[in-house]
Motif scaffolding. Structure first.
Motif, PDB file in Angstrom:
ATOM      1  N   GLY A 155       0.801  -1.214   0.000  1.00  0.00           N
ATOM      2  CA  GLY A 155       0.000   0.000   0.000  1.00  0.00           C
ATOM      3  C   GLY A 155       0.833   1.263   0.000  1.00  0.00           C
ATOM      4  N   ASP A 156       2.058   1.183   0.535  1.00  0.00           N
ATOM      5  CA  ASP A 156       2.919   2.368   0.557  1.00  0.00           C
ATOM      6  C   ASP A 156       3.519   2.668  -0.809  1.00  0.00           C
ATOM      7  OD1 ASP A 156       4.475   0.110   0.532  1.00  0.00           O
ATOM      8  OD2 ASP A 156       5.875   0.782   2.076  1.00  0.00           O
ATOM      9  N   GLU A 157       3.266   1.794  -1.795  1.00  0.00           N
ATOM     10  CA  GLU A 157       3.775   2.015  -3.147  1.00  0.00           C
ATOM     11  C   GLU A 157       2.774   2.733  -4.044  1.00  0.00           C
ATOM     12  OE1 GLU A 157       5.872  -1.329  -5.030  1.00  0.00           O
ATOM     13  OE2 GLU A 157       5.586  -2.415  -3.146  1.00  0.00           O
ATOM     14  N   LEU A 162      -7.342  -2.085  -5.766  1.00  0.00           N
ATOM     15  CA  LEU A 162      -8.284  -2.990  -5.112  1.00  0.00           C
ATOM     16  C   LEU A 162      -7.915  -3.014  -3.643  1.00  0.00           C
ATOM     17  CD1 LEU A 162      -8.490  -6.122  -7.463  1.00  0.00           C
ATOM     18  CD2 LEU A 162     -10.168  -4.302  -7.212  1.00  0.00           C
ATOM     19  N   TYR A 163      -8.915  -2.894  -2.789  1.00  0.00           N
ATOM     20  CA  TYR A 163      -8.626  -2.969  -1.359  1.00  0.00           C
ATOM     21  C   TYR A 163      -9.783  -3.645  -0.631  1.00  0.00           C
ATOM     22  CZ  TYR A 163     -11.722   1.069  -0.494  1.00  0.00           C
ATOM     23  OH  TYR A 163     -12.807   1.916  -0.407  1.00  0.00           O
ATOM     24  N   GLU A 176      -0.907   9.901   7.991  1.00  0.00           N
ATOM     25  CA  GLU A 176       0.172   9.064   7.466  1.00  0.00           C
ATOM     26  C   GLU A 176      -0.228   7.590   7.556  1.00  0.00           C
ATOM     27  OE1 GLU A 176       2.817   9.972   5.913  1.00  0.00           O
ATOM     28  OE2 GLU A 176       2.561  12.132   6.251  1.00  0.00           O
ATOM     29  N   GLY A 177       0.142   6.850   6.528  1.00  0.00           N
ATOM     30  CA  GLY A 177      -0.183   5.432   6.513  1.00  0.00           C
ATOM     31  C   GLY A 177      -1.593   5.134   6.057  1.00  0.00           C
ATOM     32  N   ARG A 178      -2.286   6.156   5.529  1.00  0.00           N
ATOM     33  CA  ARG A 178      -3.660   5.962   5.054  1.00  0.00           C
ATOM     34  C   ARG A 178      -3.830   6.649   3.702  1.00  0.00           C
ATOM     35  NH1 ARG A 178      -6.765   3.965   9.345  1.00  0.00           N
ATOM     36  NH2 ARG A 178      -8.726   4.432   8.277  1.00  0.00           N
ATOM     37  N   ILE A 179      -4.916   6.333   3.007  1.00  0.00           N
ATOM     38  CA  ILE A 179      -5.198   6.917   1.700  1.00  0.00           C
ATOM     39  C   ILE A 179      -6.665   7.319   1.622  1.00  0.00           C
ATOM     40  CG2 ILE A 179      -3.360   5.826   0.349  1.00  0.00           C
ATOM     41  CD1 ILE A 179      -5.223   3.567  -0.322  1.00  0.00           C
ATOM     42  N   THR A 184     -10.718   7.774   5.301  1.00  0.00           N
ATOM     43  CA  THR A 184      -9.471   7.224   4.764  1.00  0.00           C
ATOM     44  C   THR A 184      -9.351   5.743   5.099  1.00  0.00           C
ATOM     45  OG1 THR A 184      -8.222   7.854   6.748  1.00  0.00           O
ATOM     46  CG2 THR A 184      -8.299   9.439   4.914  1.00  0.00           C
ATOM     47  N   VAL A 185      -8.480   5.079   4.356  1.00  0.00           N
ATOM     48  CA  VAL A 185      -8.282   3.635   4.485  1.00  0.00           C
ATOM     49  C   VAL A 185      -6.806   3.368   4.764  1.00  0.00           C
ATOM     50  CG1 VAL A 185      -8.350   1.441   3.212  1.00  0.00           C
ATOM     51  CG2 VAL A 185     -10.196   3.116   2.933  1.00  0.00           C
ATOM     52  N   PRO A 186      -6.478   2.411   5.639  1.00  0.00           N
ATOM     53  CA  PRO A 186      -5.063   2.105   5.879  1.00  0.00           C
ATOM     54  C   PRO A 186      -4.408   1.510   4.637  1.00  0.00           C
ATOM     55  CG  PRO A 186      -6.480   0.509   6.979  1.00  0.00           C
ATOM     56  CD  PRO A 186      -7.371   1.604   6.486  1.00  0.00           C
ATOM     57  N   VAL A 187      -3.156   1.847   4.416  1.00  0.00           N
ATOM     58  CA  VAL A 187      -2.465   1.344   3.222  1.00  0.00           C
ATOM     59  C   VAL A 187      -2.373  -0.180   3.232  1.00  0.00           C
ATOM     60  CG1 VAL A 187      -1.138   3.449   2.843  1.00  0.00           C
ATOM     61  CG2 VAL A 187      -0.204   1.663   4.328  1.00  0.00           C
TER      62      VAL A 187
END
Length: 225
Positions: free
Chosen positions: A62-64, A72-73, A140-143, A166-169
């Motif tokens: 997810g950090d990429e 897709l999540y 941070e760590g979310r999108i 937001t959603v966690p990566v």
């Protein structure tokens, strides 16, 4: 076929067969761990992806993922267990996402860090359509994610009480790509591996038959004198 030749052919058959099986196993593992194959079941990403479209996503951390990526999540607490959701990344950790500039006009738009997004992919050019202003600073760590059909997408806007939607990566399963080349090549490699393994099996059986035949002929010869 003499004994020495038979042994060499048998060894070759084993090596070929094992190489074929290794190719099959490696291709299947790579396909399973490297890609997610799915089909579009909803209208929230139209017109980019419509119901019935087959999609392939490459597995990435997810950090990429970056702004603009379609991913897709999984978010079982929102959409149910075992459901993969496809949406577009609008903001990553640290971004400020604001809606909407010039609401209720053809120039309605979303800004990220003060810059207006150019979103040619949204349906009918509508950047929001729900008329619910929001101002989100992505942790941070979310999108922060939105569907391309903004008037018919249950995306980050629908869950403002949960970390501003937001959603966690770590929830990301893969990044949707437009090319099926990778999975197709792995499928071809799997088929090739099966053919190689089959060739090794046939070669081994044939060698065994040839080794037994002289012995059978020797045993039967005296009876025909």
């Amino acid at each position: 076929m003499d004994a020495g030749t038979a042994r060499r052919v048998t060894v070759t058959a084993w090596v070929v067969g094992l190489l074929g099986l290794a190719l099959v196993a490696g291709s299947l593992v790579w396909l399973r761990t490297g890609y997610v194959l799915s089909r579009v079941n909803g209208d929230s990403m139209s017109p980019t992806y419509v119901i019935g479209d087959r999609i392939v996503a490459e597995r990435v951390g997810g950090d990429e993922v970056r702004r603009g990526d379609v991913v897709l999540y999984s978010a079982p607490e929102r959409y149910g267990s075992g459901v993969d959701v496809m949406q577009r990344v609008i903001g990553v950790g640290g971004d400020r996402v604001v809606c909407c500039e010039a609401p209720d006009t053809p120039r309605e738009s979303i800004t990220v860090n003060g810059e207006r997004l150019s979103e040619s992919y949204v349906k009918d050019g509508i950047a929001d359509g729900l008329h619910r202003p929001y101002d989100v600073t992505v942790p941070e760590g979310r999108i922060f994610l939105l569907g391309d059909h903004r008037q018919n997408a249950r995306d980050s806007r629908a869950f403002p009480e949960d970390r501003a939607g937001t959603v966690p990566v770590d929830a990301v399963r893969g990044r949707v790509i437009d090319s099926f080349v990778g999975p197709v090549l792995l499928g071809v490699a799997t088929l090739l591996g099966l053919l190689i393994a089959l060739f090794g099996l046939i070669l081994g059986i044939g060698t065994r038959v040839m080794r037994r035949r002289p012995a059978e002929q020797t045993a039967l010869w005296p009876e025909h004198l």
